[in-house]
Design a protein around this motif. Structure first.
Motif, PDB file in Angstrom:
ATOM      1  N   ASP A   1      40.737  38.097 -46.182  1.00 29.96           N
ATOM      2  CA  ASP A   1      41.901  37.342 -46.628  1.00 29.96           C
ATOM      3  C   ASP A   1      42.961  37.371 -45.517  1.00 29.96           C
ATOM      4  O   ASP A   1      43.321  38.445 -45.024  1.00 29.96           O
ATOM      5  N   ALA A   2      43.450  36.206 -45.134  1.00 30.45           N
ATOM      6  CA  ALA A   2      44.485  36.148 -44.096  1.00 30.45           C
ATOM      7  C   ALA A   2      45.856  36.540 -44.620  1.00 30.45           C
ATOM      8  O   ALA A   2      46.817  36.607 -43.849  1.00 30.45           O
ATOM      9  N   VAL A   3      45.957  36.794 -45.910  1.00 29.98           N
ATOM     10  CA  VAL A   3      47.199  37.205 -46.599  1.00 29.98           C
ATOM     11  C   VAL A   3      48.389  36.322 -46.191  1.00 29.98           C
ATOM     12  O   VAL A   3      49.506  36.814 -46.039  1.00 29.98           O
ATOM     13  N   ASN A   4      48.142  35.042 -46.018  1.00 26.28           N
ATOM     14  CA  ASN A   4      49.175  34.069 -45.654  1.00 26.28           C
ATOM     15  C   ASN A   4      49.919  34.439 -44.374  1.00 26.28           C
ATOM     16  O   ASN A   4      51.080  34.046 -44.181  1.00 26.28           O
ATOM     17  N   ASN A   5      49.251  35.173 -43.505  1.00 28.53           N
ATOM     18  CA  ASN A   5      49.850  35.565 -42.229  1.00 28.53           C
ATOM     19  C   ASN A   5      49.482  34.527 -41.167  1.00 28.53           C
ATOM     20  O   ASN A   5      48.312  34.178 -41.001  1.00 28.53           O
ATOM     21  N   LYS A   6      50.472  34.042 -40.441  1.00 25.45           N
ATOM     22  CA  LYS A   6      50.246  32.962 -39.484  1.00 25.45           C
ATOM     23  C   LYS A   6      49.355  33.384 -38.326  1.00 25.45           C
ATOM     24  O   LYS A   6      48.516  32.609 -37.862  1.00 25.45           O
ATOM     25  N   GLN A   7      49.531  34.614 -37.850  1.00 21.60           N
ATOM     26  CA  GLN A   7      48.705  35.089 -36.744  1.00 21.60           C
ATOM     27  C   GLN A   7      47.240  35.183 -37.170  1.00 21.60           C
ATOM     28  O   GLN A   7      46.339  34.698 -36.466  1.00 21.60           O
ATOM     29  N   ALA A   8      47.006  35.818 -38.317  1.00 23.31           N
ATOM     30  CA  ALA A   8      45.635  35.978 -38.797  1.00 23.31           C
ATOM     31  C   ALA A   8      44.992  34.628 -39.094  1.00 23.31           C
ATOM     32  O   ALA A   8      43.838  34.367 -38.736  1.00 23.31           O
ATOM     33  N   ALA A   9      45.734  33.735 -39.763  1.00 20.58           N
ATOM     34  CA  ALA A   9      45.188  32.415 -40.103  1.00 20.58           C
ATOM     35  C   ALA A   9      44.826  31.633 -38.848  1.00 20.58           C
ATOM     36  O   ALA A   9      43.798  30.948 -38.809  1.00 20.58           O
ATOM     37  N   SER A  10      45.649  31.751 -37.812  1.00 22.97           N
ATOM     38  CA  SER A  10      45.368  31.030 -36.573  1.00 22.97           C
ATOM     39  C   SER A  10      44.050  31.469 -35.967  1.00 22.97           C
ATOM     40  O   SER A  10      43.200  30.639 -35.608  1.00 22.97           O
ATOM     41  N   LEU A  11      43.872  32.784 -35.822  1.00 25.84           N
ATOM     42  CA  LEU A  11      42.637  33.292 -35.228  1.00 25.84           C
ATOM     43  C   LEU A  11      41.430  32.956 -36.088  1.00 25.84           C
ATOM     44  O   LEU A  11      40.362  32.618 -35.562  1.00 25.84           O
ATOM     45  N   MET A  12      41.585  33.040 -37.414  1.00 25.10           N
ATOM     46  CA  MET A  12      40.458  32.729 -38.295  1.00 25.10           C
ATOM     47  C   MET A  12      40.053  31.266 -38.175  1.00 25.10           C
ATOM     48  O   MET A  12      38.862  30.941 -38.182  1.00 25.10           O
ATOM     49  N   ALA A  13      41.027  30.372 -38.041  1.00 22.12           N
ATOM     50  CA  ALA A  13      40.700  28.950 -37.858  1.00 22.12           C
ATOM     51  C   ALA A  13      39.970  28.732 -36.541  1.00 22.12           C
ATOM     52  O   ALA A  13      38.964  28.007 -36.479  1.00 22.12           O
ATOM     53  N   LEU A  14      40.455  29.371 -35.475  1.00 26.78           N
ATOM     54  CA  LEU A  14      39.834  29.197 -34.162  1.00 26.78           C
ATOM     55  C   LEU A  14      38.438  29.805 -34.117  1.00 26.78           C
ATOM     56  O   LEU A  14      37.590  29.345 -33.345  1.00 26.78           O
ATOM     57  N   ALA A  15      38.202  30.823 -34.951  1.00 23.82           N
ATOM     58  CA  ALA A  15      36.881  31.467 -35.004  1.00 23.82           C
ATOM     59  C   ALA A  15      35.933  30.780 -35.975  1.00 23.82           C
ATOM     60  O   ALA A  15      34.764  31.168 -36.075  1.00 23.82           O
ATOM     61  N   GLY A  16      36.417  29.794 -36.700  1.00 24.61           N
ATOM     62  CA  GLY A  16      35.579  29.124 -37.683  1.00 24.61           C
ATOM     63  C   GLY A  16      35.425  29.894 -38.972  1.00 24.61           C
ATOM     64  O   GLY A  16      34.507  29.619 -39.757  1.00 24.61           O
TER      65      GLY A  16
ATOM     66  N   MET B   1      37.926  30.027 -41.235  1.00 24.86           N
ATOM     67  CA  MET B   1      38.827  29.384 -42.196  1.00 24.86           C
ATOM     68  C   MET B   1      38.946  27.909 -41.806  1.00 24.86           C
ATOM     69  O   MET B   1      39.026  27.602 -40.613  1.00 24.86           O
ATOM     70  N   PRO B   2      38.960  27.001 -42.779  1.00 30.30           N
ATOM     71  CA  PRO B   2      39.189  25.593 -42.432  1.00 30.30           C
ATOM     72  C   PRO B   2      40.512  25.446 -41.688  1.00 30.30           C
ATOM     73  O   PRO B   2      41.529  26.033 -42.077  1.00 30.30           O
ATOM     74  N   ALA B   3      40.496  24.671 -40.630  1.00 30.80           N
ATOM     75  CA  ALA B   3      41.701  24.524 -39.818  1.00 30.80           C
ATOM     76  C   ALA B   3      42.863  23.956 -40.626  1.00 30.80           C
ATOM     77  O   ALA B   3      44.023  24.345 -40.417  1.00 30.80           O
TER      78      ALA B   3
END
Length: 590
Positions: free
Chosen positions: A395-410, A412-414
């Motif tokens: 869970d990215a816990v609505n954190n912008k840093q975590a969400a960014s990396l998860m999107a770039l890693a595939g 999380m949907p961008a």
């Protein structure tokens, strides 16, 4: 091993191997064989700069500080017997003379002072304070405002010669305050020039659009990194002046897009490798060893130097094995300092999500490099581990840093990541991970939103008087704040002496930090539209995203020469592109 002990170990190993790090230089014949001397040629230049303005003097009557504007005239660094038209600083029992100079831009280096024939024959004691802001140059070292002499000495008392010249200082600064120390003393100054020390490298890449604010941001990011391209690639010229590998990633991307190949990059990568024997983590931080792998991939992709890549084999392959060993049940279980950036440091769920994504991206890059090197088994091991990790999405816990990396890693949907990043606009941005937030927004197709974030966030620093980008920043800091290039007006907040956290509290905060240069490479890659498709830039895909811009033009450096690009938005909304590239490069238009 904690971070402090790791750093001490790194220093010891560096000293032990110093002879291997020294490059042979040419000495005059009187020295004999160069091999008898441990020498290293400095690839930087030193340029003397005249102050641009007098910000402040302790006296406006002319009794204690007179003819100050003389310092704004061009000098030659030479003391002279003609003892006229000099700046005079005088002390008595009631007043201590002081002057504050502004050199117009953040610099790296020191100060040259040229003195005259004072009445008292002998040296004169002065105090010199360098500052990245006016408030830092005016501050005392204390526990209140955070001014320090850490790493690079910026506040010291010394003697200057009678009728002579002296060069002092080695730090990052824009402002210099000079105080005459002793009672009943006199100082005659002919010149006070900045010694600007930097790598004199051409800006092969360029960016110019219909928005001057974006143009200035692009150039400011490039210049910020250039100030950190010293003997090695530093994080900031005022403070640590160390090779922090995580900081290097945005810096290397800027170098690739602005300067092309520069030896400071492999030199710095090799240094940190040489002082970090496995299984230790680079800088004591597990993610920083991952950044080393990722930078190696970026360096190979942009520069295509297979010979250099082959030299990394004996470290790269065991490092990838070590990283794979830290995966348990599809989840990263990294030890060492668990770090993304400072704003997320205390948010353990966000750090885990970010490290999970970092591991996927690192093993992807590592597998690609291993296949180039013929290390098929390691590549397959990395790919199998990635497949297992993608079954365990944190869970990215609505954190912008975590969400960014998860999107770039595939992971999380961008589009979902962009929704998280866009909440509150740039609230929660950091100057380091803001780059990856922009990259994630681009992956989601929200180019115009990213461009506006750049205007607001990085442009906000410019609005506060910045000439380089800062270690950290928040738009909320601007509320009722004074600019860094002015004496603090009554009722205003001192933005440099008030804000900051962790290692960058108050005036200790670095106002020239290479990890903050992300918009420079982002604008080249996404607005000018240059993506490297094959190692060594042999194939470039050029797909511009102008947003609300009328045009954008620029250049992009490759190992084969510079690519020239211009995109113009026509009346019907279509983009007309003109591209000139070396014959060795294949261009794919999007």
């Amino acid at each position: 091993m904690n971070l402090k002990n790791q750093l001490l170990l790194n220093i010891g190993l560096l000293l032990a191997s110093s002879s291997s790090l020294l490059a042979q230089s040419v000495l005059p014949p009187v020295f004999g064989p160069a091999k008898n001397y441990l020498t290293e040629k400095d690839n930087r230049v030193k340029v003397y700069l005249t102050p641009q303005r007098i910000v402040w003097t302790s006296d406006s009557t002319g009794k204690y500080v007179s003819n100050a504007k003389r310092l704004l005239q061009a000098g030659n660094g030479q003391a002279e017997l003609i003892n006229t038209n000099l700046v005079e600083l005088r002390n008595d029992g009631d007043h201590k003379a002081s002057i504050l100079l502004d050199f117009g831009k953040e610099l790296h280096g020191g100060l040259q002072l040229v003195t005259g024939l004072m009445k008292k024959h002998g040296p004169v004691k002065i105090r010199v304070r360098f500052g990245e802001s006016v408030s830092e140059a005016m501050a005392d070292i204390d526990t209140i405002k955070g001014a320090t002499n850490d790493h690079a000495i910026r506040d010291f008392t010394l003697e200057v010669p009678w009728l002579g010249e002296l060069e002092i200082g080695n730090t990052g600064f824009r402002f210099v305050r000079i105080d005459l120390v002793d009672d009943n003393a006199e100082l005659l100054l002919k010149e006070a020039r900045a010694m600007f020390i930097f790598r004199d490298v051409p800006y092969l890449g360029s960016f110019k659009s219909s928005d001057e604010r974006l143009n200035k941001i692009w150039l400011t990011g490039a210049y910020t990194v250039q100030l950190n391209m010293q003997q090695y690639l530093w994080d900031g010229p005022k403070r640590d002046r160390l090779v922090w590998v995580g900081d290097m990633h945005p810096e290397v991307m800027t170098i690739n897009n602005v300067f092309g190949y520069n030896e400071v990059v492999p030199k710095s990568l090799d240094l940190i490798k040489s002082v970090t024997p496995l299984p230790a983590w680079m800088n004591g931080i597990s993610s920083y060893s991952m950044w080393w792998v990722r930078i190696q991939r970026e360096l190979y992709q942009y520069q295509g130097n297979l010979t250099y890549l082959k030299k990394q084999r004996d470290y790269l392959v065991p490092l990838l094995d070590l990283l794979v060993s830290k995966i348990k049940d599809g989840n990263e279980n990294l030890d060492g300092m668990r770090f993304l950036d400072w704003p997320t440091f205390a948010n353990k769920p966000a750090v885990h999500a970010g490290l999970q994504a970092m591991m996927v991206m690192t093993l992807t890059d590592g597998a690609q490099l291993c296949r180039v090197l013929g290390e098929t088994k390691t590549a397959e091991k990395c790919e199998a581990t990635i497949k297992e990790m993608k079954k365990h999405i944190p869970d990215a816990v609505n954190n912008k840093q975590a969400a960014s990396l998860m999107a770039l890693a595939g992971l999380m949907p961008a589009k979902k990541a962009d929704d998280i990043i866009s909440l509150g606009q740039t609230k929660g941005f950091s100057t380091f991970y803001g780059y990856y937030m922009l990259e994630a927004k681009a992956k989601a197709g929200n180019y115009e939103g990213a461009i506006n974030n750049i205007r607001d966030y990085w442009g906000g620093m410019l609005d506060m008087g910045a000439t380089t980008f800062w270690e950290d920043f928040d738009l909320s800091w601007m509320k009722n704040a004074g600019r860094i290039d002015e004496l603090l007006p009554a009722g205003k907040i001192d933005i440099h002496a008030t804000y900051g956290a962790y290692s960058y509290k108050k005036l200790r905060h670095s106002l020239s930090h290479g990890w903050a240069s992300g918009p420079t490479s982002w604008l080249t890659e996404n607005v000018l539209g240059v993506k490297v498709m094959e190692p060594g830039c042999r194939v470039l895909k050029i797909v511009p995203h102008l947003g609300d811009l009328r045009f954008v033009e620029g250049t992009f450096p490759t190992p084969y020469g510079v690519v020239k690009i211009k995109h113009t938005k026509l009346a019907n909304g279509k983009i007309e592109s003109k591209i000139e590239a070396p014959k060795e490069i294949k261009i794919i238009k999007g």
